[in-house]
Scaffold this active site. Structure first.
Site, mmCIF file in Angstrom:
data_model
loop_
_atom_site.group_PDB
_atom_site.id
_atom_site.type_symbol
_atom_site.label_atom_id
_atom_site.label_comp_id
_atom_site.label_asym_id
_atom_site.label_seq_id
_atom_site.Cartn_x
_atom_site.Cartn_y
_atom_site.Cartn_z
ATOM 1 N N ARG A 286 -9.347 1.061 9.420
ATOM 2 C CA ARG A 286 -8.852 -0.302 9.566
ATOM 3 C C ARG A 286 -9.831 -1.195 10.309
ATOM 4 N NH1 ARG A 286 -3.176 0.367 9.092
ATOM 5 N NH2 ARG A 286 -2.030 -1.556 9.311
ATOM 6 N N ARG B 205 11.851 -2.845 10.533
ATOM 7 C CA ARG B 205 10.816 -2.344 11.446
ATOM 8 C C ARG B 205 10.553 -3.372 12.530
ATOM 9 N NH1 ARG B 205 5.790 -0.020 7.934
ATOM 10 N NH2 ARG B 205 4.610 -1.297 9.407
ATOM 11 N N ARG C 181 11.702 -6.252 3.887
ATOM 12 C CA ARG C 181 11.620 -4.778 3.906
ATOM 13 C C ARG C 181 12.692 -4.192 4.835
ATOM 14 N NH1 ARG C 181 6.074 -1.934 5.047
ATOM 15 N NH2 ARG C 181 6.080 -3.287 6.886
ATOM 16 N N LYS D 3 0.837 -1.220 0.000
ATOM 17 C CA LYS D 3 0.000 0.000 0.000
ATOM 18 C C LYS D 3 0.865 1.261 0.000
ATOM 19 C CE LYS D 3 -1.918 -1.059 3.926
ATOM 20 N NZ LYS D 3 -1.199 -2.336 4.169
ATOM 21 N N ARG E 73 -0.178 -9.223 13.288
ATOM 22 C CA ARG E 73 -0.727 -8.241 12.342
ATOM 23 C C ARG E 73 -1.646 -8.907 11.329
ATOM 24 N NH1 ARG E 73 4.530 -5.656 10.096
ATOM 25 N NH2 ARG E 73 3.195 -4.288 8.873
HETATM 26 P P1 AP5 Z 1 5.019 -1.549 1.594
HETATM 27 O O1 AP5 Z 1 4.627 -0.666 0.461
HETATM 28 O O2 AP5 Z 1 5.893 -0.988 2.670
HETATM 29 O O3 AP5 Z 1 3.727 -2.303 2.190
HETATM 30 P P2 AP5 Z 1 2.499 -1.768 3.067
HETATM 31 O O4 AP5 Z 1 1.279 -2.458 2.565
HETATM 32 O O5 AP5 Z 1 2.496 -0.264 3.089
HETATM 33 O O6 AP5 Z 1 2.944 -2.386 4.426
HETATM 34 P P3 AP5 Z 1 2.842 -1.822 5.913
HETATM 35 O O7 AP5 Z 1 3.505 -2.879 6.756
HETATM 36 O O8 AP5 Z 1 3.418 -0.445 6.023
HETATM 37 O O9 AP5 Z 1 1.347 -1.816 6.124
HETATM 38 P P4 AP5 Z 1 0.641 -1.906 7.468
HETATM 39 O O10 AP5 Z 1 -0.748 -1.702 7.028
HETATM 40 O O11 AP5 Z 1 0.889 -3.102 8.296
HETATM 41 O O12 AP5 Z 1 1.400 -0.774 8.313
HETATM 42 P P5 AP5 Z 1 0.985 0.661 8.788
HETATM 43 O O13 AP5 Z 1 2.188 1.487 8.699
HETATM 44 O O14 AP5 Z 1 -0.270 1.151 8.138
HETATM 45 O O15 AP5 Z 1 5.755 -2.835 0.949
HETATM 46 C C1 AP5 Z 1 6.293 -3.850 1.764
HETATM 47 C C2 AP5 Z 1 7.650 -4.318 1.175
HETATM 48 O O16 AP5 Z 1 7.429 -4.920 -0.099
HETATM 49 C C3 AP5 Z 1 8.662 -3.182 0.943
HETATM 50 O O17 AP5 Z 1 9.949 -3.644 1.230
HETATM 51 C C4 AP5 Z 1 8.523 -2.866 -0.566
HETATM 52 O O18 AP5 Z 1 9.729 -2.366 -1.114
HETATM 53 C C5 AP5 Z 1 8.148 -4.240 -1.133
HETATM 54 N N1 AP5 Z 1 7.250 -4.146 -2.274
HETATM 55 C C6 AP5 Z 1 6.172 -3.327 -2.399
HETATM 56 N N2 AP5 Z 1 5.568 -3.508 -3.580
HETATM 57 C C7 AP5 Z 1 6.260 -4.506 -4.202
HETATM 58 C C8 AP5 Z 1 6.110 -5.155 -5.440
HETATM 59 N N3 AP5 Z 1 5.142 -4.835 -6.292
HETATM 60 N N4 AP5 Z 1 6.966 -6.155 -5.768
HETATM 61 C C9 AP5 Z 1 7.987 -6.493 -4.920
HETATM 62 N N5 AP5 Z 1 8.188 -5.908 -3.724
HETATM 63 C C10 AP5 Z 1 7.327 -4.918 -3.371
HETATM 64 O O19 AP5 Z 1 0.592 0.366 10.317
HETATM 65 C C11 AP5 Z 1 1.541 -0.076 11.258
HETATM 66 C C12 AP5 Z 1 0.865 -0.302 12.615
HETATM 67 O O20 AP5 Z 1 0.324 0.937 13.106
HETATM 68 C C13 AP5 Z 1 -0.331 -1.274 12.614
HETATM 69 O O21 AP5 Z 1 0.080 -2.618 12.733
HETATM 70 C C14 AP5 Z 1 -1.089 -0.789 13.866
HETATM 71 O O22 AP5 Z 1 -0.466 -1.216 15.047
HETATM 72 C C15 AP5 Z 1 -0.924 0.723 13.781
HETATM 73 N N6 AP5 Z 1 -2.004 1.351 13.019
HETATM 74 C C16 AP5 Z 1 -1.851 2.112 11.894
HETATM 75 N N7 AP5 Z 1 -3.047 2.560 11.456
HETATM 76 C C17 AP5 Z 1 -3.981 2.073 12.319
HETATM 77 C C18 AP5 Z 1 -5.406 2.190 12.382
HETATM 78 N N8 AP5 Z 1 -6.090 2.903 11.462
HETATM 79 N N9 AP5 Z 1 -6.054 1.539 13.368
HETATM 80 C C19 AP5 Z 1 -5.372 0.832 14.314
HETATM 81 N N10 AP5 Z 1 -4.016 0.683 14.313
HETATM 82 C C20 AP5 Z 1 -3.331 1.308 13.320
#
Ligand code: AP5
Length: 248
Positions: free
Chosen positions: A120, A192, A159, A41, A203
């Site tokens: 979420r 991370r 990552r 994402k 997660r």
């Molecule tokens: P990346 O683009 O980083 O993936 P992502 O989907 O953004 O992954 P996140 O782990 O950041 O999502 P998340 O939803 O768990 O975390 P968030 O920060 O929102 O890609 C991943 C890897 O793959 C990278 O290395 C990239 O280079 C590679 N890649 C990407 N595309 C590729 C492709 N096409 N081909 C090959 N490789 C590729 O949330 C973190 C934490 O915060 C949550 O767990 C929770 O504790 C809290 N939180 C955040 N928002 C909320 C909410 N609204 N409610 C409750 N808790 C929340």
């Protein structure tokens, strides 16, 4: 957008001023990005934001930025939120919704917006629906990125993130030029805390039980666009663009 918008008002709160604001539009566009942790994402949000001239509003980025606030200056709710994040658990709806309400000014900014990682849970989605209605804003689409679980786990485990500027790399698919160092700022690349296997399990379980039901919530409103997330980031971006054009 030329230089990257620093999203200061989103990351630090409404008292901060953003530099390099995205283009302000007569008809801004509003998207939610859904999908399991690690599906890509954030990678798609970066491409979409640079090409649509939109601001990327990630709740995960707010929590990661808050980690650099000294512990004694954090509110008890923020400390609890950071603890939950490290373990891979969701932060409580109350805390997330308080943070979003504080940042309503970002919704009023007349640039296009990408909500990445929020909502979420169904409760967060219902609150967002109300908040957007009160600001007379309509979502254009909810982009749901989909990928088999083993590919997701490979993306997460490889990552690496820059400690300083937060740029994202992958040991196999997007390695830095110099091992362990950020191409953009020379900062150290780290894993991370919530990308460690024990947190990833938590997660994924939180995603299945709390976030996956959002697809139905938005499908019923005819907003859901399911995007297969196989292939390179550029291929997925072009796929997304085509699917959005088909809806227009
Ligand atoms: P990346 O683009 O980083 O993936 P992502 O989907 O953004 O992954 P996140 O782990 O950041 O999502 P998340 O939803 O768990 O975390 P968030 O920060 O929102 O890609 C991943 C890897 O793959 C990278 O290395 C990239 O280079 C590679 N890649 C990407 N595309 C590729 C492709 N096409 N081909 C090959 N490789 C590729 O949330 C973190 C934490 O915060 C949550 O767990 C929770 O504790 C809290 N939180 C955040 N928002 C909320 C909410 N609204 N409610 C409750 N808790 C929340």
């Amino acid at each position: 957008m030329n230089a990257k918008n620093d999203r200061a008002a989103w990351i630090k709160g409404p008292a901060a001023h953003c530099s390099n604001l995205p283009e302000l539009r007569a008809r801004p566009r509003y998207f939610v990005l859904l999908g399991a942790p690690g599906v890509g994402k954030g990678t798609q949000a970066e491409l979409l934001s640079s090409r649509l001239g939109a601001c990327q509003l990630s709740t995960g980025d707010i929590f990661r930025a808050a980690e650099s606030i000294p512990e004694c200056d954090r509110t008890p709710a923020l400390n609890t939120a950071l603890d939950a994040m490290k373990k891979g658990e969701l932060v409580t709806d109350e805390t997330v919704l308080d943070i979003i309400k504080e940042r309503t000014t970002c919704l009023r900014c007349r640039s296009s917006l990408l909500l990445d990682g929020f909502p979420r849970t169904v409760r967060q989605a219902e609150a967002l629906t109300k908040l957007l209605a009160s600001e007379r804003i309509k979502l254009d689409a909810v982009l749901s990125y989909e990928l088999p679980i083993d590919t997701i786990v490979a993306r997460l485990s490889g990552r690496r993130t820059c400690e300083t500027c937060k740029a994202v790399y992958h040991v196999q698919t997007k390695p830095p030029k110099a091992q362990g160092l950020c191409d953009a700022c020379g900062g150290r690349l780290i894993q991370r805390e919530d990308d460690r296997p024990e947190s990833v399990k938590v997660r994924m379980a939180a995603y299945e039980s709390s976030t996956a039901p959002l697809a139905d919530y938005y499908r019923k409103q005819d907003l859901l666009v399911s995007v297969p997330a196989e292939g390179s980031p550029e291929t997925i971006y072009r796929r997304t663009e085509k699917m959005l054009e088909a809806r227009a």
